[in-house]
Design a protein around this motif. Structure first.
Motif, PDB file in Angstrom:
ATOM      1  N   GLY A  18       9.427 114.260   3.035  1.00  0.00           N
ATOM      2  CA  GLY A  18      10.788 114.655   2.678  1.00  0.00           C
ATOM      3  C   GLY A  18      10.968 114.805   1.180  1.00  0.00           C
ATOM      4  N   THR A  19      10.371 113.909   0.421  1.00  0.00           N
ATOM      5  CA  THR A  19      10.465 113.979  -1.041  1.00  0.00           C
ATOM      6  C   THR A  19       9.861 115.282  -1.552  1.00  0.00           C
ATOM      7  OG1 THR A  19      10.460 111.583  -1.292  1.00  0.00           O
ATOM      8  CG2 THR A  19       9.692 112.873  -3.180  1.00  0.00           C
ATOM      9  N   VAL A  20       8.687 115.633  -1.052  1.00  0.00           N
ATOM     10  CA  VAL A  20       8.042 116.876  -1.495  1.00  0.00           C
ATOM     11  C   VAL A  20       8.908 118.076  -1.109  1.00  0.00           C
ATOM     12  CG1 VAL A  20       6.003 118.354  -1.270  1.00  0.00           C
ATOM     13  CG2 VAL A  20       5.729 115.871  -1.436  1.00  0.00           C
ATOM     14  N   ILE A  21       9.452 118.071   0.096  1.00  0.00           N
ATOM     15  CA  ILE A  21      10.304 119.184   0.536  1.00  0.00           C
ATOM     16  C   ILE A  21      11.545 119.287  -0.346  1.00  0.00           C
ATOM     17  CG2 ILE A  21      11.784 120.014   2.408  1.00  0.00           C
ATOM     18  CD1 ILE A  21       9.690 118.799   4.370  1.00  0.00           C
ATOM     19  N   VAL A  22      12.237 118.167  -0.554  1.00  0.00           N
ATOM     20  CA  VAL A  22      13.475 118.184  -1.347  1.00  0.00           C
ATOM     21  C   VAL A  22      13.201 118.641  -2.779  1.00  0.00           C
ATOM     22  CG1 VAL A  22      15.241 116.669  -2.364  1.00  0.00           C
ATOM     23  CG2 VAL A  22      14.715 116.531   0.079  1.00  0.00           C
ATOM     24  N   GLN A  27      19.596 106.993   9.597  1.00  0.00           N
ATOM     25  CA  GLN A  27      18.262 107.588   9.452  1.00  0.00           C
ATOM     26  C   GLN A  27      18.301 108.714   8.417  1.00  0.00           C
ATOM     27  OE1 GLN A  27      15.513 106.631  10.969  1.00  0.00           O
ATOM     28  NE2 GLN A  27      14.114 108.303  10.700  1.00  0.00           N
ATOM     29  N   PRO A  28      17.438 108.663   7.389  1.00  0.00           N
ATOM     30  CA  PRO A  28      17.393 109.769   6.429  1.00  0.00           C
ATOM     31  C   PRO A  28      16.709 110.986   7.051  1.00  0.00           C
ATOM     32  CG  PRO A  28      15.756 108.123   5.858  1.00  0.00           C
ATOM     33  CD  PRO A  28      16.515 107.584   7.032  1.00  0.00           C
ATOM     34  N   VAL A  29      17.282 112.144   6.811  1.00  0.00           N
ATOM     35  CA  VAL A  29      16.728 113.409   7.267  1.00  0.00           C
ATOM     36  C   VAL A  29      16.833 114.393   6.107  1.00  0.00           C
ATOM     37  CG1 VAL A  29      17.286 113.060   9.708  1.00  0.00           C
ATOM     38  CG2 VAL A  29      18.942 114.181   8.214  1.00  0.00           C
ATOM     39  N   VAL A  30      16.081 115.467   6.208  1.00  0.00           N
ATOM     40  CA  VAL A  30      16.174 116.525   5.204  1.00  0.00           C
ATOM     41  C   VAL A  30      16.961 117.675   5.816  1.00  0.00           C
ATOM     42  CG1 VAL A  30      14.870 118.219   3.851  1.00  0.00           C
ATOM     43  CG2 VAL A  30      14.031 115.870   4.055  1.00  0.00           C
ATOM     44  N   ARG A  31      18.000 118.085   5.117  1.00  0.00           N
ATOM     45  CA  ARG A  31      18.772 119.249   5.546  1.00  0.00           C
ATOM     46  C   ARG A  31      18.289 120.432   4.719  1.00  0.00           C
ATOM     47  NH1 ARG A  31      22.563 120.648   8.804  1.00  0.00           N
ATOM     48  NH2 ARG A  31      23.455 118.601   9.071  1.00  0.00           N
ATOM     49  N   LEU A  32      17.891 121.493   5.432  1.00  0.00           N
ATOM     50  CA  LEU A  32      17.408 122.702   4.775  1.00  0.00           C
ATOM     51  C   LEU A  32      18.581 123.632   4.482  1.00  0.00           C
ATOM     52  CD1 LEU A  32      14.291 123.261   7.041  1.00  0.00           C
ATOM     53  CD2 LEU A  32      14.404 122.090   4.832  1.00  0.00           C
ATOM     54  N   ALA A  33      18.372 124.595   3.626  1.00  0.00           N
ATOM     55  CA  ALA A  33      19.424 125.542   3.262  1.00  0.00           C
ATOM     56  C   ALA A  33      19.974 126.260   4.494  1.00  0.00           C
ATOM     57  CB  ALA A  33      18.898 126.550   2.244  1.00  0.00           C
ATOM     58  N   SER A  34      19.157 126.431   5.517  1.00  0.00           N
ATOM     59  CA  SER A  34      19.579 127.097   6.752  1.00  0.00           C
ATOM     60  C   SER A  34      20.520 126.223   7.585  1.00  0.00           C
ATOM     61  CB  SER A  34      18.354 127.441   7.602  1.00  0.00           C
ATOM     62  OG  SER A  34      17.720 126.246   8.051  1.00  0.00           O
ATOM     63  N   GLY A  35      20.624 124.940   7.228  1.00  0.00           N
ATOM     64  CA  GLY A  35      21.428 124.003   7.993  1.00  0.00           C
ATOM     65  C   GLY A  35      20.603 123.162   8.953  1.00  0.00           C
ATOM     66  N   ARG A  36      19.374 123.537   9.160  1.00  0.00           N
ATOM     67  CA  ARG A  36      18.482 122.785  10.047  1.00  0.00           C
ATOM     68  C   ARG A  36      18.197 121.405   9.471  1.00  0.00           C
ATOM     69  NH1 ARG A  36      12.156 124.102  10.484  1.00  0.00           N
ATOM     70  NH2 ARG A  36      11.544 122.260  11.641  1.00  0.00           N
ATOM     71  N   GLN A  37      18.228 120.390  10.338  1.00  0.00           N
ATOM     72  CA  GLN A  37      17.876 119.035   9.943  1.00  0.00           C
ATOM     73  C   GLN A  37      16.451 118.748  10.376  1.00  0.00           C
ATOM     74  OE1 GLN A  37      20.418 116.036  11.555  1.00  0.00           O
ATOM     75  NE2 GLN A  37      21.863 116.167   9.874  1.00  0.00           N
ATOM     76  N   LEU A  38      15.688 118.148   9.486  1.00  0.00           N
ATOM     77  CA  LEU A  38      14.307 117.806   9.781  1.00  0.00           C
ATOM     78  C   LEU A  38      14.161 116.290   9.738  1.00  0.00           C
ATOM     79  CD1 LEU A  38      11.396 118.825  10.231  1.00  0.00           C
ATOM     80  CD2 LEU A  38      11.146 118.866   7.754  1.00  0.00           C
ATOM     81  N   ASP A  39      13.795 115.695  10.861  1.00  0.00           N
ATOM     82  CA  ASP A  39      13.593 114.250  10.936  1.00  0.00           C
ATOM     83  C   ASP A  39      12.196 113.943  10.404  1.00  0.00           C
ATOM     84  OD1 ASP A  39      13.229 111.569  11.538  1.00  0.00           O
ATOM     85  OD2 ASP A  39      14.207 111.720  13.489  1.00  0.00           O
ATOM     86  N   VAL A  40      12.109 113.784   9.098  1.00  0.00           N
ATOM     87  CA  VAL A  40      10.815 113.587   8.450  1.00  0.00           C
ATOM     88  C   VAL A  40      10.210 112.223   8.773  1.00  0.00           C
ATOM     89  CG1 VAL A  40      11.145 115.272   6.595  1.00  0.00           C
ATOM     90  CG2 VAL A  40      11.970 112.932   6.288  1.00  0.00           C
ATOM     91  N   VAL A  41      11.044 111.223   9.019  1.00  0.00           N
ATOM     92  CA  VAL A  41      10.516 109.897   9.343  1.00  0.00           C
ATOM     93  C   VAL A  41       9.808 109.937  10.694  1.00  0.00           C
ATOM     94  CG1 VAL A  41      11.120 107.484   9.814  1.00  0.00           C
ATOM     95  CG2 VAL A  41      12.175 108.681   7.882  1.00  0.00           C
ATOM     96  N   ASP A  42      10.404 110.601  11.655  1.00  0.00           N
ATOM     97  CA  ASP A  42       9.754 110.755  12.953  1.00  0.00           C
ATOM     98  C   ASP A  42       8.432 111.504  12.795  1.00  0.00           C
ATOM     99  OD1 ASP A  42       9.695 110.497  15.852  1.00  0.00           O
ATOM    100  OD2 ASP A  42      10.032 112.660  15.881  1.00  0.00           O
ATOM    101  N   ALA A  43       8.437 112.553  11.995  1.00  0.00           N
ATOM    102  CA  ALA A  43       7.211 113.314  11.746  1.00  0.00           C
ATOM    103  C   ALA A  43       6.157 112.436  11.068  1.00  0.00           C
ATOM    104  CB  ALA A  43       7.514 114.541  10.887  1.00  0.00           C
TER     105      ALA A  43
END
Length: 135
Positions: free
Chosen positions: A78-82, A97-113
């Protein structure tokens, strides 16, 4: 990684400081120590994700280490993506739970990944990054 103590405070005006939260999530101490022992420098780059994918997974025999390392791997991804994907930012789900929200609005559960990567080696962190960066 559930950070429940942020739940009430983040509702107050001006808290938390997004840069401070990003730095906290970027610490990933266990992952950084494991990587350093293997000669891998984690510099928040895509190349460092590729290097992590090549580590020998000696942690899989220790359930406690596996869990913590999975958290750290997800937070590092998530850090690299952000830091490198335009419009990406940290957010917290209602459960903390921290997640990464992309510009498209999609949420990515990086911890699960990260947990999947630590336990199984797939999906590779660099592969997940590539998918996100292309979208």
């Amino acid at each position: 990684m559930n950070i429940p103590f942020l739940g009430h405070r983040r509702r107050k005006a001006g808290f938390p400081d997004p840069a401070g939260i990003a730095e906290l999530l970027a610490e990933c101490e266990l992952l950084r120590n494991q990587a350093a022992r293997a000669g891998v420098a984690l510099d928040d780059s895509v190349a460092s994700l590729e290097a992590l994918d090549q580590l020998v997974p000696g942690w899989r025999d220790d359930e406690e280490t596996l869990s913590w390392l999975g958290n750290d791997a997800g937070l590092y991804l998530g850090t690299v993506i952000v830091r490198t994907v335009a419009g990406a930012a940290w957010e917290f789900r209602s459960d903390g739970q921290p997640v990464v929200r992309l510009a498209s609005g999609r949420q990515l559960d990086v911890v699960d990944a990260g947990h999947e990567w630590a336990a199984n080696g797939v999906p590779e962190l660099s592969q997940l990054y590539a998918e996100v960066a292309e979208s």
